[in-house]
Every structure is written in structure tokens, then in C-alpha cells.
Design a protein around this motif. Structure first.
Motif, short mmCIF file in Angstrom:
data_model
loop_
_atom_site.label_atom_id
_atom_site.label_comp_id
_atom_site.label_asym_id
_atom_site.label_seq_id
_atom_site.Cartn_x
_atom_site.Cartn_y
_atom_site.Cartn_z
N GLU A 64 -76.03 -83.75 -40.22
CA GLU A 64 -77.35 -83.09 -39.64
C GLU A 64 -78.56 -83.87 -39.75
O GLU A 64 -78.59 -84.65 -40.83
CB GLU A 64 -77.50 -81.80 -40.42
N LYS A 65 -79.36 -83.72 -39.04
CA LYS A 65 -80.64 -84.46 -38.93
C LYS A 65 -81.77 -83.84 -38.29
O LYS A 65 -81.41 -83.10 -37.19
CB LYS A 65 -80.47 -85.97 -38.51
N ILE A 66 -83.19 -84.28 -38.28
CA ILE A 66 -84.15 -83.78 -37.40
C ILE A 66 -84.81 -84.95 -37.05
O ILE A 66 -85.27 -85.80 -37.73
CB ILE A 66 -85.02 -82.95 -38.21
N ASP A 67 -85.05 -84.86 -35.59
CA ASP A 67 -85.76 -86.27 -35.03
C ASP A 67 -87.00 -86.08 -35.04
O ASP A 67 -87.51 -84.90 -35.36
CB ASP A 67 -85.15 -86.47 -33.67
N ASP A 68 -87.89 -86.88 -34.40
CA ASP A 68 -89.18 -87.04 -34.37
C ASP A 68 -89.85 -85.80 -33.49
O ASP A 68 -91.11 -85.53 -33.70
CB ASP A 68 -89.81 -88.34 -34.05
N ASN A 69 -89.13 -85.27 -32.67
CA ASN A 69 -89.56 -84.12 -31.53
C ASN A 69 -89.28 -82.91 -32.25
O ASN A 69 -89.58 -81.81 -31.75
CB ASN A 69 -88.84 -84.28 -30.39
N GLY A 70 -88.71 -82.99 -33.65
CA GLY A 70 -88.30 -81.70 -34.10
C GLY A 70 -87.01 -81.02 -33.78
O GLY A 70 -86.75 -79.78 -33.93
N ILE A 71 -86.01 -81.89 -33.31
CA ILE A 71 -84.94 -81.49 -32.73
C ILE A 71 -83.88 -81.52 -33.94
O ILE A 71 -83.53 -82.48 -34.26
CB ILE A 71 -84.32 -82.08 -31.70
N LEU A 72 -83.37 -80.29 -34.18
CA LEU A 72 -82.13 -80.41 -35.43
C LEU A 72 -80.89 -80.51 -34.71
O LEU A 72 -80.35 -79.73 -33.77
CB LEU A 72 -82.25 -79.00 -36.19
N THR A 73 -80.11 -81.49 -35.01
CA THR A 73 -78.66 -81.67 -34.85
C THR A 73 -77.99 -80.99 -36.06
O THR A 73 -78.31 -81.35 -37.30
CB THR A 73 -78.36 -83.08 -34.75
N TRP A 74 -77.12 -79.95 -35.66
CA TRP A 74 -76.64 -79.18 -36.69
C TRP A 74 -75.12 -78.79 -36.35
O TRP A 74 -74.86 -78.58 -34.98
CB TRP A 74 -77.43 -78.05 -36.84
N GLN A 75 -74.20 -78.49 -37.38
CA GLN A 75 -73.01 -78.23 -37.13
C GLN A 75 -72.62 -76.86 -37.73
O GLN A 75 -73.18 -76.71 -38.86
CB GLN A 75 -72.07 -79.21 -37.75
N SER A 76 -71.80 -75.87 -37.14
CA SER A 76 -71.42 -74.72 -37.66
C SER A 76 -70.43 -75.06 -38.80
O SER A 76 -70.16 -76.32 -39.17
CB SER A 76 -70.59 -73.98 -36.77
N GLN A 77 -69.86 -73.99 -39.48
CA GLN A 77 -68.94 -74.24 -40.47
C GLN A 77 -67.57 -74.85 -39.98
O GLN A 77 -67.19 -74.64 -38.91
CB GLN A 77 -68.20 -72.82 -41.09
N PRO A 78 -66.84 -75.62 -40.53
CA PRO A 78 -65.53 -76.50 -40.03
C PRO A 78 -64.63 -75.59 -39.64
O PRO A 78 -64.20 -76.15 -38.51
CB PRO A 78 -65.22 -77.28 -41.26
N GLN A 79 -64.39 -74.40 -39.73
CA GLN A 79 -63.30 -73.74 -39.17
C GLN A 79 -63.89 -72.96 -37.86
O GLN A 79 -62.94 -72.32 -37.15
CB GLN A 79 -62.75 -72.62 -40.21
N GLN A 80 -65.04 -72.87 -37.52
CA GLN A 80 -65.46 -72.02 -36.56
C GLN A 80 -65.47 -72.77 -35.07
O GLN A 80 -65.48 -73.79 -34.84
CB GLN A 80 -67.10 -71.78 -36.56
N THR A 81 -65.06 -71.77 -34.14
CA THR A 81 -64.54 -72.17 -32.67
C THR A 81 -65.66 -71.61 -31.90
O THR A 81 -66.48 -70.65 -32.03
CB THR A 81 -63.26 -71.77 -32.57
N LEU A 82 -65.58 -72.05 -30.50
CA LEU A 82 -66.49 -71.68 -29.61
C LEU A 82 -66.31 -70.41 -29.18
O LEU A 82 -67.15 -69.58 -28.56
CB LEU A 82 -66.54 -72.38 -28.33
N LYS A 83 -65.12 -69.81 -29.43
CA LYS A 83 -64.82 -68.38 -29.22
C LYS A 83 -65.44 -67.17 -30.13
O LYS A 83 -65.32 -66.07 -29.98
CB LYS A 83 -63.16 -67.96 -28.84
N GLU A 84 -65.70 -67.60 -31.28
CA GLU A 84 -66.29 -66.68 -32.37
C GLU A 84 -67.62 -65.80 -32.27
O GLU A 84 -68.41 -66.72 -31.41
CB GLU A 84 -66.34 -67.40 -33.53
N SER A 85 -67.60 -64.68 -32.47
CA SER A 85 -68.75 -63.83 -32.06
C SER A 85 -70.15 -64.53 -32.62
O SER A 85 -71.22 -64.56 -31.83
CB SER A 85 -68.59 -62.51 -32.52
N ILE A 86 -69.99 -65.03 -33.84
CA ILE A 86 -71.34 -65.61 -34.51
C ILE A 86 -71.67 -66.85 -33.73
O ILE A 86 -72.80 -66.93 -33.24
CB ILE A 86 -71.11 -65.95 -35.79
N ILE A 87 -70.57 -67.62 -33.11
CA ILE A 87 -70.82 -68.64 -32.25
C ILE A 87 -71.63 -68.24 -30.87
O ILE A 87 -72.73 -68.91 -30.44
CB ILE A 87 -69.77 -69.81 -32.20
#
Length: 149
Positions: A64-87
Motif C-alpha cells: 500500500e502507498k499514497i502517491d503525490d496526487n493523494g491516490i491510495l493503492t490499497w488491498q483488501s484482506q487476503p481471503q476476500q473475493t470480488l463477490k463478497e458483499s463488503i467488496i
């Protein structure tokens, strides 16, 4: 009780006391003591992200990181999939209706810094376990860049 102020430092207990003052905090256990994604009590779509740079979990090293434009690159929890309600909730996040609060620290030995609210930018629909996201930190400006350094 502390108030929520951008770029101030907060412990997990401080964050708990701001968002859920009428519940018990137990250091090192439960939602507030352990988790990195917390739904704000008594809301449906408001969340708190507690991010620690360089953290590892279940064989996954978060990048995870924040670039100069304030964009956060972030990952969900390792077990989470695209079909989960929270995602799905994150993908459909509307910052005009709901809040995601970003707290960040560079080491597990320090408190979290409140970085501000997030707006969804995009996600990688080809990757899951974890799901990769980009978020815009709202109200980002040159002063924010200086605080980041």
C-alpha cells in the motif's frame, strides 16, 4: 475524548472511543483491537481503514502507498473475493453519501495518523484474494504531500 483531526495520531483505542464510545475496547482482540477494516457502528456503508505499511498476513505482503496526487493503492484482506458483499460495497462506494476514514501508520510500533476521507477510484477486476483498489484521499493538496513525507 479526542476529536477527529486530520494528521493527528490515534491509537486503536482512541479510534474506538471516537466511533463507538459506548462499547468496550479490548486491546489485541475483537473488531477494534485487531481488524484493519471496521464498519462504523450504526451505519450500513461507512468504514474505517486501519493501514500499516509493509504488513504481512496469510502469506501476503501488502503493498500500500499514497502517491503525490493523494491516490491510495490499497488491498483488501487476503481471503476476500470480488463477490463478497463488503467488496461490492467498496466498489459501489459513493463518497457523497458515505464515509471511509483512512488511518495510516508506517510501523506497528506507532499510532495511526488520520489521513482523511476516501473516494473510490477503481479496482482491478482481474485480481482477488486480495482485491486491489485505488482510492482518492479527499481534499488532497500540497500541504498533504508535505505531511506525508
Amino acid at each position: 475524548m479526542k476529536k477527529l483531526v486530520r494528521f493527528e495520531k490515534y491509537s486503536r483505542e482512541d479510534i474506538h472511543d471516537i466511533f463507538s464510545p459506548n462499547t468496550k475496547f479490548t486491546k489485541g482482540s475483537g473488531t477494534w483491537g485487531l481488524q484493519g477494516i471496521i464498519r462504523v457502528p450504526e451505519t450500513k456503508h461507512d468504514y474505517i481503514f486501519l493501514v500499516t505499511y509493509g504488513r504481512k498476513q496469510s502469506g501476503h505482503k501488502f503493498e500500500e502507498k499514497i502517491d503525490d496526487n493523494g491516490i491510495l493503492t490499497w488491498q483488501s484482506q487476503p481471503q476476500q473475493t470480488l463477490k463478497e458483499s463488503i467488496i461490492i460495497d467498496f466498489i459501489n462506494h459513493d463518497y457523497l453519501k458515505n464515509n471511509i476514514y483512512l488511518f495510516l501508520r508506517t510501523s506497528e510500533k506507532e499510532d495511526y495518523e488520520y489521513m482523511g476521507l476516501l473516494a473510490y477510484v477503481e479496482h482491478d477486476n482481474q485480481r482477488e484474494k486480495p482485491v486491489y483498489f485505488k482510492w482518492q484521499i479527499l481534499d488532497w493538496n500540497n500541504k498533504n504531500k508535505e505531511n506525508l513525507k
